[in-house]
Design an enzyme around this catalytic site. Sequence first.
Site, PDB file in Angstrom:
ATOM      1  N   LYS A 111      -5.850 -10.194  -2.109  1.00  0.00           N
ATOM      2  CA  LYS A 111      -4.766  -9.990  -3.089  1.00  0.00           C
ATOM      3  C   LYS A 111      -4.534 -11.282  -3.875  1.00  0.00           C
ATOM      4  CE  LYS A 111      -2.771  -6.405  -0.242  1.00  0.00           C
ATOM      5  NZ  LYS A 111      -1.881  -6.026   0.850  1.00  0.00           N
TER       6      LYS A 111
ATOM      7  N   GLN B 172       3.241  -8.727   4.067  1.00  0.00           N
ATOM      8  CA  GLN B 172       2.166  -7.940   4.671  1.00  0.00           C
ATOM      9  C   GLN B 172       2.653  -7.298   5.974  1.00  0.00           C
ATOM     10  OE1 GLN B 172      -0.968  -7.466   3.229  1.00  0.00           O
ATOM     11  NE2 GLN B 172      -1.260  -5.979   4.853  1.00  0.00           N
TER      12      GLN B 172
ATOM     13  N   ASP C  32       5.052  -3.450  -3.411  1.00  0.00           N
ATOM     14  CA  ASP C  32       4.471  -2.439  -2.524  1.00  0.00           C
ATOM     15  C   ASP C  32       5.300  -1.155  -2.550  1.00  0.00           C
ATOM     16  OD1 ASP C  32       2.078  -2.862  -1.302  1.00  0.00           O
ATOM     17  OD2 ASP C  32       2.887  -3.852   0.479  1.00  0.00           O
TER      18      ASP C  32
END
Length: 298
Positions: free
Chosen positions: A58, A102, A125
Site C-alpha cells: 500500500k 491494518q 477502508d
Amino acid sequence: MTGVMSAIIIDGKAASAKLRERVVAETARLKSRHGIVPGLATVLVGQDPASEIYVRNKNKMAEALGYKSVSFSLPQTASETEVLAKVKALNDDKSVHGILVQMPLPKQVREEAVLDLLDPKKDVDALTPTNAGLLLSGHAKLVSCTPAGMMMLLKEYVGDITGKDALVIGRSLLFGKPAAQLLLAANATVTMAHSKTRDLPGLARRADILVAAIGKAELVRGDWVKEGATVIDVGINRVDAGGGKTRVVGDVAYDEAHSRAGAITPVPGGVGAMTIACLMRNTLIAASMQAGLPTPAI
Ligand code: NAP
C-alpha cells in the site's frame, strides 16, 4: 442445448492498471489546481507477515502515485491507549487525508475502539460505523476497497446487473456486507449466505452473480455454478503445493467453475488486484472531500 463453455476471464490486473491511470490524472489535477498532495498513513500493530506485506504494498503504490506516504509500526504488545493516541494524532494531521489501521489487531486492542475514534472522513477502508451507515443510506463517498473493486469489474464485464440474482457468501464487515449493499444499490436481488446457511450449493446454483468471500480453499465447487453465471472469487488461501512450497487459491474450485461460468475472476489477478488501486482512489476522494471539493468521478 448445453455444452462445455469457456468463461471470460475477468482481468483484475488490467482493470487495476486503468484505474491507476485515472487516479494519476486526477492526482495531477488536484496538485496543479489546488496545491493538494494526497496523504496516506498506515498503522501496523505487531509483525504479522501477511499484514506487513499488505502495508508495504500500500505504501509502495502511494509513493509511486506521488502521494505523501507515512507508515507507523507499533509493537505487538502496544496498548490500546497507545494505538488510539496514534490514530488521534493522525486524525489531527492536516497533511494526512487517509488513515489505514491494518486489521486484525492484537487482542488487547479493541477494533471497535479504534474505529469509533477514526475520523470517518479519513477512513479509507470504510470500516467506521459512519461510513457503513452512509453505505446503507446510499450516500457513501468512501466505500470498502475490495467490494468497490468488484463493482468496477462487474460494470466492465457484465454491465447492467438490474434484476440479476446475486449470492454473496460471507458476511464480513470488510467485504461481504458492503458487497451486498453495493449489489443491492445496483438493483440486483441479493442473498447473503454464511456458515449457518442451509443448502449453500442449491442457493449458489440459482445465482447469476456468485460472490465467494469465505476464506476456505475451493469450497465452492464447479457444479454449484449456474451455467453462464459470473463468478467473483474473493478468497485468498495459501495451500500446500508439495515440495515444501505453497500456492494461492481462491474460495472457488477454479478449473471446475471455469467450464460452467460465463465470466470468472482468477486468483490471483482477479478482484484482489483491484484492492490497492481502490484504496488510492479512496485516498484521493478523501483529500478532495477534506478540501471541500466535489468527489472526483474516477
Ligand atoms: P471473514 O471475516 O473471515 O469471514 C468469512 C465469512 O465466511 C463469514 O461470514 C463466515 O460465516 C463465512 N463462512 C465460513 N465458512 C463457511 C462455510 N462453510 N459456508 C458458508 N459460509 C462460510 O472473511 P473476509 O475477511 O471477508 O475474507 C474472506 C476471504 O476473502 C479471505 O480468504 C480473505 O483473505 C479474502 N479477502 C481478500 C481481499 C482482497 O483480495 N484484497 C479482501 C478481503 C478479503 P459466519 O459469519 O457465519 O462465521
